[in-house]
Design a protein around this motif. Structure first.
Motif, mmCIF file in Angstrom:
data_model
loop_
_atom_site.group_PDB
_atom_site.id
_atom_site.type_symbol
_atom_site.label_atom_id
_atom_site.label_comp_id
_atom_site.label_asym_id
_atom_site.label_seq_id
_atom_site.Cartn_x
_atom_site.Cartn_y
_atom_site.Cartn_z
ATOM 1 N N UNK A 4 41.506 30.952 32.772
ATOM 2 C CA UNK A 4 42.478 30.307 33.844
ATOM 3 C C UNK A 4 43.000 29.300 33.284
ATOM 4 N N UNK A 5 44.674 29.245 33.149
ATOM 5 C CA UNK A 5 45.555 28.212 32.755
ATOM 6 C C UNK A 5 45.251 27.018 33.610
ATOM 7 N N UNK A 6 45.208 26.978 34.852
ATOM 8 C CA UNK A 6 45.130 25.809 35.651
ATOM 9 C C UNK A 6 43.644 25.207 35.680
ATOM 10 N N UNK A 7 42.941 25.890 35.410
ATOM 11 C CA UNK A 7 41.486 25.353 35.093
ATOM 12 C C UNK A 7 41.460 24.463 33.858
ATOM 13 N N UNK A 8 42.336 25.294 33.009
ATOM 14 C CA UNK A 8 42.260 24.590 31.459
ATOM 15 C C UNK A 8 42.811 23.357 31.671
#
Ligand code: SAM
Ligand code: ZN
Length: 812
Positions: free
Chosen positions: A492-496
């Motif tokens: 997940x991009x946002x988590x990253x």
């Protein structure tokens, strides 16, 4: 089995290489003692250790030294040659007799007599030896001469301009007929052999690497060696031979003007290169020098038995005996492609793997080794390299996709043969993010879970130095993985993004100082993978993510101190630094100063060891800065750093004495006293300061762990009825702001006193920084000078009132 193993979670200190590892050239040699510690730690006593990319085989020998069984494979046949040769019984006498015999025979050869003898410019003797010839653009310009006649058996060595006779000989050397065998291999298709190179070297055969007279001599030596019947002795002589030949090619460049070293040369860069200036060494002298003396065959083979305690028992495997499962060996070795390794090693059978894989095409191992292998394969076909299977990247020949496929499949094989819950440690030292991604992918595809990434700085010049574009010390990542098939990867991009920002904030906050980008990046790399993230375009992502918050969270400034990138800091530090501490640099300085006081004389390695353990991972300072701190407090003498004492020591004793006075003052005022953690062990009047104190731990104040760890480091605390009344910091030499930061972990309302030496009066009173003055006032600070303390302590009764008379505050 893995249960009882305690993990290594910080960087270790590299020691000087023993002679066995300086004996042969190889690119990317690893710090031997660190590898030994890992192998010993992670391989149980009867366990099996594997290095599938063994290179110079350091890992195999270190495993033996650690008392473990090792399997050392490499596609490069040179690895097998080195293991075989180092594990032979060595007889100094027989070796010496044989070398001398060969050398004498070649000495008397007609061509040697003609081309390597000359007239001594000093005594006129005709039996002087041409030690080397220096060329520029095909013209001879200097001759190195050795004469034994001048001083009767003491060597005279000097450099001279060539005589017309020497020039005439140089002109006709291409006519020399060679009637002994030499390799006729051509340069094959590889970017290692560029058109420019071929042009400069003067031909497209490996034999063109040497001038005709040098080729004549090395061919003579080689043919005499292969006639030797004793197989062990032959290998030892061959080792002397291959140590010699790369030092006698046209690729060798004269060293810059420096009298001491102008008689030798090296193959400095890991490539086939040809320059306009060349140094043609006398091969017979080089051979002799490589057989006896420093860094020679003799010294390394004598050393190995001492170093390992025995000659390792070896077992060679290849296609013909691949099902041999004998356990009776110290080192099992072979010329094995990792993509076929499962033919040679059973599933779930290896306890620990530690390896340094080929990362990209930075060093073309097989191409470079070919200079030796073309000769060795004459003695045994198995030394013929299999270029097709090499894991590397070569322009127009092997692209990154092929590299990835082979690498991935290799790592999958390692997963199969490692025991369940077994660990594998990779070293990584390439700054190319594509390669890093290929690596992470290979690890994730194979099912390994990354447990820990350690940033390990190397003291020696390794391959990593070549790859390091910025000015910091050469360094590796040590990536420890475990065979636990359950790894789940987050995408997940946002988590990253969230993760990267949070980690960066916490890293800068912990360091508590503006931090260069490269250090942040290294620290993040160590956090991201163990957290389970796999992200393509990793580097770009991190910079983009962080840059989006410049001006809101971060503030960046130019870095003129080193090449590690801009300094990152907070726009509003108090928002992110919840538990302020001294700046990392000041903490490290304190640690080193106190180590010096305790030990007076320390080695650089002891200092590194202490710093690496106290400041692990994202907190480890650059090795270069440690050197600077040491210079401040110590003098270097005989390999050790000796504490300067003097002024510094006086500062320390003053500091201790003032603390003692403050302790007395506090007691007179009816307080219970806590002395700072570091100061507790300082001695005053024969007793430790802690022995005068009333309270040794701050457990009962209900501070959370981070807060407590900062408050404990304050110099002194006065306590009244179970509550903290006053914090005191004595600022002898350190930065004034440092103490302020730590003490701000305490309530604003708690009194804080900064105590300063008289000599810092002007410095302190001239502070204009509004930020400093603001926080001084806001956190309820006052200040006193040493002479105030002396006066105060002489009062019979001390109470808040008369303390206040002395106490100064900033007036704006
Ligand atoms: C970075 S070096 C290891 C150097 C080693 N750590 C040392 O101390 O000398 C990588 C090694 O991988 C080997 N290699 C390349 N492709 C291979 C393959 N397909 N199978 C096995 N080894 C391979 C190279 O020959 C090289 O020796
Ligand atoms: Zn002479």
């Amino acid at each position: 089995m893995a249960k009882e193993i305690k993990d290594i979670n910080f960087a270790l200190v590299e020691e000087t290489r023993p002679p066995i590892y300086t004996a042969m050239k190889y690119w990317g040699k690893k710090p031997h003692n660190i590898w030994r510690e890992y192998i010993k730690n992670y391989t149980t006593k009867d366990g099996l250790y594997l290095d599938p990319f063994a290179g110079s085989a350091i890992s195999a020998f270190e495993a033996v030294k650690a008392g473990r069984k090792a399997i050392a494979f490499d596609l490069n046949p040179l690895t097998s040659f080195l293991i075989e040769t180092f594990c032979t019984e060595f007889s100094k006498e027989r070796f010496s007799i044989e070398v001398n015999k060969i050398v004498n025979e070649v000495k008397n050869d007609k061509v040697y007599q003609e081309y390597f003898h000359t007239t001594c410019r000093k005594c006129g003797s005709n039996s002087a030896i041409a030690q080397s010839f220096k060329w520029e653009n095909g013209e001879l310009y200097e001759v190195g001469i050795e004469c034994l006649e001048c001083k009767k058996n003491i060597k005279t060595r000097y450099l001279e301009k060539p005589t017309s006779a020497e020039i005439a000989k140089a002109k006709k050397l291409n006519n020399i007929k060679i009637n002994t065998w030499y390799p006729e291999d051509m340069f094959y298709n590889s970017p290692s052999f560029s058109a420019n190179f071929i042009d400069c070297i003067g031909g497209n055969h490996f034999s063109d690497l040497w001038t005709r007279r040098n080729l004549y001599i090395i061919s003579k030596i080689f043919n005499k060696i292969i006639e030797v019947e004793d197989a062990n002795l032959k290998k030892q002589l061959l080792l002397g031979f291959i140590k010699t030949i790369h030092l006698c090619t046209k690729m060798c460049v004269p060293r810059r003007e420096n009298a001491k070293r102008s008689f030798s040369t090296s193959w400095g860069r890991s490539a086939y290169l040809c320059a306009s200036r060349q140094m043609e060494m006398n091969p017979l002298l080089v051979f002799y020098g490589n057989c006896f003396g420093k860094q020679s065959v003799e010294s390394s083979l004598i050393n190995i038995k001492k170093y390992l305690g025995k000659i390792p028992k070896t077992l060679y495997v290849d296609k013909s005996n691949k099902s041999n499962r004998s356990k009776s060996f110290d080192i099992k070795y072979g010329i094995i492609d990792i993509n076929t390794i499962t033919d040679f090693i059973e599933e779930d059978s290896i306890d620990f793997i530690m390896t340094d894989p080929p990362y990209g095409g930075l060093v073309q191992y097989l191409d470079l080794s070919t200079i030796w292998l073309i000769w060795l394969k004459k003695t045994d076909q198995k030394f013929t390299p299999d270029y097709e299977s090499e894991i590397t990247i070569k322009n127009n020949i092997q692209d990154i996709e092929t590299y990835k496929r082979r690498f991935q499949n290799g790592i999958k094989n390692l997963f199969k043969i490692l025991k369940k819950d077994g660990k594998i440690l990779f070293t990584f030292h390439n700054k190319d993010i594509k390669i890093w991604n290929a690596f992470l992918n290979a690890v994730s595809m194979s099912g390994f879970k990354i447990e820990k990434v350690i940033h390990q700085q190397n003291r020696r010049t390794g391959e990593s130095n070549v790859a390091n574009p910025y000015g910091t010390s050469a360094s590796d990542f040590y990536i420890r993985c475990i065979k636990k098939p359950t790894a789940i990867f987050k995408t997940n991009e946002q988590d990253f993004e969230h993760f990267v920002i949070e980690k960066t904030i916490s890293l800068i906050a912990q360091r508590n100082e503006p931090t260069p980008y490269q250090i942040l990046f290294n620290g993040l790399l160590g956090e991201i993978s163990p957290a389970g993230f796999i992200i393509e375009d990793f580097d770009k992502n991190i910079e983009q993510i962080l840059s989006a918050h410049i001006g809101s969270i971060f503030d960046i400034t130019n870095n003129n101190d080193n090449k590690a990138g801009k300094y990152w800091w907070f726009k509003n530090p108090t928002e992110y630094i919840k538990y302020p501490d001294k700046k990392l640099t000041d903490r490290v300085e304190d640690t080193i100063a106190s180590l010096l006081r305790r030990k007076v004389s320390v080695t650089f390695d002891e200092v590194l060891g202490e710093v690496f353990v106290k400041y692990p991972n994202g907190l480890t300072p650059d090795i270069k800065s440690i050197d600077q701190i040491l210079k401040k407090f110590a003098n270097k003498s005989g390999g050790k750093w000796i504490y300067k004492g003097g002024e510094t020591e006086k500062d320390f004793t003053d500091h201790t004495e003032i603390l003692y006075f403050l302790l007395e003052i506090g007691k007179k005022m009816g307080y219970k006293i806590y002395i700072g953690k570091r100061e507790q062990s300082e001695i005053y009047n024969g007793k430790k300061l802690s022995e005068y104190a009333d309270i040794k731990k701050l457990d009962k104040f209900n501070l959370d762990q981070d807060k407590k760890s900062r408050v404990e480091m304050l110099d002194m605390i006065w306590i009244n009825n179970e509550s903290i009344e006053c914090a005191l910091e004595v600022e002898n030499s350190t930065n004034f702001t440092s103490g302020i930061q730590r003490a701000s972990n305490l309530n604003i309302s708690i009194n804080k006193i900064m105590v300063l030496p008289n000599k810092r009066k002007t410095e302190f009173l001239s502070i204009k920084d509004p930020l400093f003055i603001d926080s001084f006032k806001k956190y309820n600070w006052g200040y006193l000078f040493y002479d105030d303390i002396v006066k105060l302590k002489s009062l019979r009764n001390i109470n808040k009132e008369n303390l206040n008379i002395f106490l100064n505050h900033f007036i704006l």
